[in-house]
Design a protein around this motif. Structure first.
Motif, PDB file in Angstrom:
ATOM      1  N   GLY A 240      16.755 -26.795  -7.721  1.00 42.85           N
ATOM      2  CA  GLY A 240      17.793 -26.368  -6.771  1.00 42.85           C
ATOM      3  C   GLY A 240      17.486 -24.960  -6.276  1.00 42.85           C
TER       4      GLY A 240
ATOM      5  N   PRO B 127      21.705 -20.470  -3.794  1.00 38.15           N
ATOM      6  CA  PRO B 127      21.841 -19.113  -4.333  1.00 38.15           C
ATOM      7  C   PRO B 127      21.618 -19.034  -5.845  1.00 38.15           C
ATOM      8  CG  PRO B 127      23.567 -19.554  -2.752  1.00 38.15           C
ATOM      9  CD  PRO B 127      22.819 -20.838  -2.902  1.00 38.15           C
ATOM     10  N   ALA B 128      22.158 -19.985  -6.619  1.00 43.47           N
ATOM     11  CA  ALA B 128      22.021 -19.915  -8.088  1.00 43.47           C
ATOM     12  C   ALA B 128      20.561 -20.054  -8.505  1.00 43.47           C
ATOM     13  CB  ALA B 128      22.866 -21.004  -8.739  1.00 43.47           C
TER      14      ALA B 128
ATOM     15  N   ASP C 272      13.135 -28.047  -4.662  1.00 42.73           N
ATOM     16  CA  ASP C 272      14.337 -28.425  -3.900  1.00 42.73           C
ATOM     17  C   ASP C 272      13.977 -29.525  -2.924  1.00 42.73           C
ATOM     18  OD1 ASP C 272      17.252 -26.758  -3.241  1.00 42.73           O
ATOM     19  OD2 ASP C 272      16.637 -28.412  -1.938  1.00 42.73           O
ATOM     20  N   GLU C 273      14.929 -30.439  -2.752  1.00 48.94           N
ATOM     21  CA  GLU C 273      14.682 -31.559  -1.835  1.00 48.94           C
ATOM     22  C   GLU C 273      14.607 -31.096  -0.385  1.00 48.94           C
ATOM     23  OE1 GLU C 273      18.271 -34.114  -1.180  1.00 48.94           O
ATOM     24  OE2 GLU C 273      19.113 -32.804  -2.687  1.00 48.94           O
TER      25      GLU C 273
ATOM     26  N   GLN D 118      23.222 -25.020   0.344  1.00 45.02           N
ATOM     27  CA  GLN D 118      24.181 -25.443   1.364  1.00 45.02           C
ATOM     28  C   GLN D 118      24.575 -24.302   2.286  1.00 45.02           C
ATOM     29  OE1 GLN D 118      24.825 -28.407   1.902  1.00 45.02           O
ATOM     30  NE2 GLN D 118      24.470 -29.511   0.005  1.00 45.02           N
ATOM     31  N   ILE D 119      24.769 -23.136   1.720  1.00 45.71           N
ATOM     32  CA  ILE D 119      25.368 -22.056   2.522  1.00 45.71           C
ATOM     33  C   ILE D 119      24.348 -21.335   3.396  1.00 45.71           C
ATOM     34  CG2 ILE D 119      25.236 -20.416   0.577  1.00 45.71           C
ATOM     35  CD1 ILE D 119      27.871 -19.225   1.666  1.00 45.71           C
TER      36      ILE D 119
ATOM     37  N   ILE E 158      13.888 -34.311  -7.472  1.00 44.27           N
ATOM     38  CA  ILE E 158      13.768 -34.694  -8.887  1.00 44.27           C
ATOM     39  C   ILE E 158      14.598 -35.959  -9.110  1.00 44.27           C
ATOM     40  CG2 ILE E 158      14.338 -34.018 -11.265  1.00 44.27           C
ATOM     41  CD1 ILE E 158      11.966 -32.457 -10.042  1.00 44.27           C
TER      42      ILE E 158
ATOM     43  N   GLN F 161      28.974 -29.330   9.821  1.00 42.02           N
ATOM     44  CA  GLN F 161      28.414 -27.975   9.955  1.00 42.02           C
ATOM     45  C   GLN F 161      26.879 -28.031   9.840  1.00 42.02           C
ATOM     46  OE1 GLN F 161      28.823 -25.300   6.628  1.00 42.02           O
ATOM     47  NE2 GLN F 161      29.310 -23.585   7.986  1.00 42.02           N
TER      48      GLN F 161
ATOM     49  N   GLU G 262      27.296 -24.220  -9.013  1.00 37.72           N
ATOM     50  CA  GLU G 262      28.425 -25.150  -8.877  1.00 37.72           C
ATOM     51  C   GLU G 262      28.511 -26.246  -9.944  1.00 37.72           C
ATOM     52  OE1 GLU G 262      29.732 -24.517  -4.533  1.00 37.72           O
ATOM     53  OE2 GLU G 262      30.360 -23.634  -6.405  1.00 37.72           O
TER      54      GLU G 262
ATOM     55  N   GLY H 188      32.056 -20.559  -5.433  1.00 36.15           N
ATOM     56  CA  GLY H 188      31.560 -19.784  -4.301  1.00 36.15           C
ATOM     57  C   GLY H 188      30.227 -19.116  -4.589  1.00 36.15           C
TER      58      GLY H 188
ATOM     59  N   SER I 185      27.763 -18.229  -8.035  1.00 35.54           N
ATOM     60  CA  SER I 185      26.466 -18.901  -8.196  1.00 35.54           C
ATOM     61  C   SER I 185      25.360 -17.873  -8.398  1.00 35.54           C
ATOM     62  CB  SER I 185      26.152 -19.771  -6.970  1.00 35.54           C
ATOM     63  OG  SER I 185      26.977 -20.914  -6.970  1.00 35.54           O
TER      64      SER I 185
HETATM   65  C1  FAD Z   1      28.202 -29.363   2.378  1.00 34.12           C
HETATM   66  C2  FAD Z   1      28.568 -27.962   1.922  1.00 34.12           C
HETATM   67  C3  FAD Z   1      28.721 -26.941   2.856  1.00 34.12           C
HETATM   68  C4  FAD Z   1      29.070 -25.653   2.432  1.00 34.12           C
HETATM   69  N1  FAD Z   1      29.252 -24.671   3.392  1.00 34.12           N
HETATM   70  C5  FAD Z   1      29.678 -23.448   2.989  1.00 34.12           C
HETATM   71  C6  FAD Z   1      29.978 -22.416   3.937  1.00 34.12           C
HETATM   72  O1  FAD Z   1      29.861 -22.616   5.139  1.00 34.12           O
HETATM   73  N2  FAD Z   1      30.420 -21.211   3.487  1.00 34.12           N
HETATM   74  C7  FAD Z   1      30.589 -20.984   2.148  1.00 34.12           C
HETATM   75  O2  FAD Z   1      30.989 -19.895   1.761  1.00 34.12           O
HETATM   76  N3  FAD Z   1      30.290 -21.920   1.225  1.00 34.12           N
HETATM   77  C8  FAD Z   1      29.868 -23.143   1.611  1.00 34.12           C
HETATM   78  N4  FAD Z   1      29.645 -24.111   0.678  1.00 34.12           N
HETATM   79  C9  FAD Z   1      29.789 -23.768  -0.738  1.00 34.12           C
HETATM   80  C10 FAD Z   1      28.468 -23.138  -1.188  1.00 34.12           C
HETATM   81  O3  FAD Z   1      27.469 -24.123  -1.151  1.00 34.12           O
HETATM   82  C11 FAD Z   1      28.528 -22.596  -2.577  1.00 34.12           C
HETATM   83  O4  FAD Z   1      29.519 -21.635  -2.653  1.00 34.12           O
HETATM   84  C12 FAD Z   1      27.215 -21.965  -3.065  1.00 34.12           C
HETATM   85  O5  FAD Z   1      26.278 -21.817  -2.059  1.00 34.12           O
HETATM   86  C13 FAD Z   1      26.640 -22.834  -4.131  1.00 34.12           C
HETATM   87  O6  FAD Z   1      25.371 -22.376  -4.498  1.00 34.12           O
HETATM   88  P1  FAD Z   1      24.522 -23.202  -5.543  1.00 34.12           P
HETATM   89  O7  FAD Z   1      23.208 -22.549  -5.664  1.00 34.12           O
HETATM   90  O8  FAD Z   1      25.335 -23.383  -6.783  1.00 34.12           O
HETATM   91  O9  FAD Z   1      24.374 -24.652  -4.910  1.00 34.12           O
HETATM   92  P2  FAD Z   1      23.751 -25.154  -3.513  1.00 34.12           P
HETATM   93  O10 FAD Z   1      23.747 -24.105  -2.493  1.00 34.12           O
HETATM   94  O11 FAD Z   1      24.445 -26.428  -3.220  1.00 34.12           O
HETATM   95  O12 FAD Z   1      22.228 -25.478  -3.897  1.00 34.12           O
HETATM   96  C14 FAD Z   1      21.856 -26.583  -4.679  1.00 34.12           C
HETATM   97  C15 FAD Z   1      20.484 -27.056  -4.237  1.00 34.12           C
HETATM   98  O13 FAD Z   1      20.012 -28.034  -5.162  1.00 34.12           O
HETATM   99  C16 FAD Z   1      19.267 -28.989  -4.463  1.00 34.12           C
HETATM  100  N5  FAD Z   1      19.210 -30.206  -5.277  1.00 34.12           N
HETATM  101  C17 FAD Z   1      20.251 -30.878  -5.834  1.00 34.12           C
HETATM  102  N6  FAD Z   1      19.799 -31.903  -6.570  1.00 34.12           N
HETATM  103  C18 FAD Z   1      18.445 -31.890  -6.469  1.00 34.12           C
HETATM  104  C19 FAD Z   1      17.411 -32.705  -7.008  1.00 34.12           C
HETATM  105  N7  FAD Z   1      17.657 -33.734  -7.828  1.00 34.12           N
HETATM  106  N8  FAD Z   1      16.113 -32.437  -6.681  1.00 34.12           N
HETATM  107  C20 FAD Z   1      15.813 -31.392  -5.862  1.00 34.12           C
HETATM  108  N9  FAD Z   1      16.764 -30.569  -5.336  1.00 34.12           N
HETATM  109  C21 FAD Z   1      18.059 -30.817  -5.638  1.00 34.12           C
HETATM  110  C22 FAD Z   1      20.022 -29.157  -3.149  1.00 34.12           C
HETATM  111  O14 FAD Z   1      19.163 -29.644  -2.131  1.00 34.12           O
HETATM  112  C23 FAD Z   1      20.479 -27.724  -2.868  1.00 34.12           C
HETATM  113  O15 FAD Z   1      19.587 -27.045  -2.007  1.00 34.12           O
HETATM  114  C24 FAD Z   1      29.257 -25.393   1.058  1.00 34.12           C
HETATM  115  C25 FAD Z   1      29.079 -26.433   0.119  1.00 34.12           C
HETATM  116  C26 FAD Z   1      28.741 -27.698   0.535  1.00 34.12           C
HETATM  117  C27 FAD Z   1      28.563 -28.802  -0.502  1.00 34.12           C
END
Ligand code: FAD
Length: 435
Positions: free
Chosen positions: A11, A14-15, A34-35, A42-43, A80, A133, A288, A294, A298
């Motif tokens: 993934g 941000p995290a 990442d896929e 997402q953000i 994955i 979006q 997440e 948020g 992350s």
């Molecule tokens: C559809 C959507 C839109 C959003 N838009 C906003 C916004 O406009 N503004 C805002 O403040 N917050 C938004 N958010 C919330 C925001 O995503 C979170 O607050 C924050 O970015 C989460 O970060 P993260 O790293 O935990 O997860 P994410 O940013 O979701 O990153 C997870 C990553 O893991 C990858 N992944 C997952 N499973 C696999 C796998 N099996 N193999 C390879 N890669 C994988 C995904 O492709 C993704 O890139 C949105 C959330 C979603 C679901």
């Protein structure tokens, strides 16, 4: 193809980015998978669309820039889908497949939107809030289009603001939570000045757009595409013409991979200790999947994971205070945007619940559970493998999936054919129409 790393991060949101950078800075051999073809999750997946760069755009540039300068091997476009041994993950990209061996694993797989079925929700131009979006970020023109935004959660406001900046007209934002819950949420924000400012900024950006609490869609209407949406506003129906309905019921964590690895789950999230260690040795989790909180949460969890995986325990513990403050915000999100029971009565007998296999509500309501529904109706057996309808049936009927089996995402047989060694997959050889 096989690869060997000290720390493997799944993934690149941000995290995952924060975890990879921190571990690499401590001298670990790190890879991130990442896929998506680009990092950012997402953000940060595309341009913000604002004329003046804002904090989110600045953060995106800073963190993705740091990632590109760090000594981190990147595997973008790789998905994955299996964990053939305790220290190996298996991924695919198009027809290629590879095994990733690791000493420590960081799961940072983010969250996805929840959809609930209601009459008309499968009509063209009824989309997820985040999904629409993402399509606009990829170039879908929406200037002059009327878009009703509905569902629940802070994403409604964020996306409505985004769509407006791209020229859409937003007749109304419908939030299912009550005014009382929203007022309590706003009061809690006083203790989080950064979040309060973000909220006020979004409110300014949506301008005069009508915002209605206690409101949700009861039907999307139209013949070949959505033409209007009927909403329930404090119990009264109102029909609003529109070109799109952007609809999402908050976010749910992506926990298929931790489930496959045997990580313990608590209240729907991956259970972690102070250092973000899961119940499985050398498997960490950040972002997440451990709670919807948020981007800042992350990031800080990602930093803690990166440092912990690199053995920098003292450094990691300096970030606990910041994380706790942000976790309080995550808990208040959970309380505020919990789904109300009235939404369980949205689907009608002829409403499709499983859109991959066209399974109607009437065929599901008498089933005894998720397994029986799969066996009797094929619900959850299509390409999404229950990632959409499974969340809906969990809410509608309180069904829980009883197992997670590989491949956790659809994968081509060709990707599997070159692989050797242990696998959890049961491959069937198909000969002459018999399997
Ligand atoms: C559809 C959507 C839109 C959003 N838009 C906003 C916004 O406009 N503004 C805002 O403040 N917050 C938004 N958010 C919330 C925001 O995503 C979170 O607050 C924050 O970015 C989460 O970060 P993260 O790293 O935990 O997860 P994410 O940013 O979701 O990153 C997870 C990553 O893991 C990858 N992944 C997952 N499973 C696999 C796998 N099996 N193999 C390879 N890669 C994988 C995904 O492709 C993704 O890139 C949105 C959330 C979603 C679901």
């Amino acid at each position: 193809m096989t690869h060997q790393f000290d720390v493997l991060v799944v993934g690149a949101g941000p995290a995952g980015i924060a975890a990879a950078i921190r571990a690499a800075e401590e001298g670990c051999r790190v890879a991130i998978v990442d896929e998506n073809p680009h990092p950012g999750g997402q953000i940060w997946r595309g341009p913000s669309g604002k004329t003046k760069p804002d904090k989110a755009a600045g953060d995106a540039l800073e963190w993705t820039g740091r990632l590109s300068r760090a000594s981190v091997q990147t595997f973008f476009g790789w998905h994955i889908f299996d964990a053939p041994t305790a220290k190996t993950l298996r991924g695919a990209r198009d027809a290629d497949a590879a095994d990733f061996h690791f000493k420590s694993l960081v799961i940072a797989t983010g969250a996805r939107e929840r959809f609930l079925p209601f009459p008309g929700w499968t009509l063209p131009n009824v989309m997820g809030v985040g999904g629409l979006q993402a399509m606009v970020k990829s170039g879908l023109p929406i200037r002059g289009k009327r878009i009703v935004v509905a569902g629940t959660g802070p994403l409604l406001l964020a996306v409505a603001a985004y769509l407006r900046q791209h020229g859409a007209a937003i007749p109304i934002i419908c939030e299912q939570a009550s005014w009382r819950k929203l007022a309590r949420f706003s009061a809690a924000l006083l203790a989080q000045p950064g979040k309060l400012l973000q909220g006020l900024q979004l409110k300014r950006e949506v301008g005069e757009t009508r915002f209605s609490a206690n409101s949700w869609p009861v039907a999307a209407n139209g013949r070949t595409t959505v033409e209007s949406v009927t909403i329930s506003r404090s119990g009264k129906p109102e029909t609003i013409p529109c070109d799109y309905l952007a609809c999402g019921f908050h976010l749910v964590p992506n926990i298929e991979l931790p489930l496959l690895l045997g990580c313990q789950i608590q209240n729907g999230y991956v259970r972690v200790d102070d250092f973000q260690r899961t119940s499985v040795a050398e498997v960490f989790c950040a972002g997440e999947p451990t709670g919807i909180g948020g981007v800042e949460l992350s990031l800080v969890e990602g930093e803690i994971v990166g440092l912990s995986a690199a053995g920098r325990i003292a450094e990691a513990s300096k970030l606990f205070g910041r994380r706790e403050k942000l976790r309080r915000f995550a808990r208040s999100l959970d309380r505020t945007f919990r789904l109300r029971s009235e939404l369980r009565s949205l689907p009608q007998p002829e409403t499709i619940v499983c859109r991959c296999e066209d399974v109607y509500y009437s065929r599901l309501r008498d089933q005894s559970g998720w397994r029986a529904a799969k066996l009797q109706t094929r619900c959850g057996m299509g390409p999404c493998q229950g990632r959409i309808c499974g969340l809906a049936t969990e809410f509608l009927f309180d069904w829980k999936p009883d197992s997670v089996r590989p491949p956790i995402f659809p994968v081509r047989v060709k990707s599997l054919s070159g692989l050797t060694g242990d696998s959890n997959l049961e491959l069937c050889e198909i000969t002459g129409g018999r399997s």
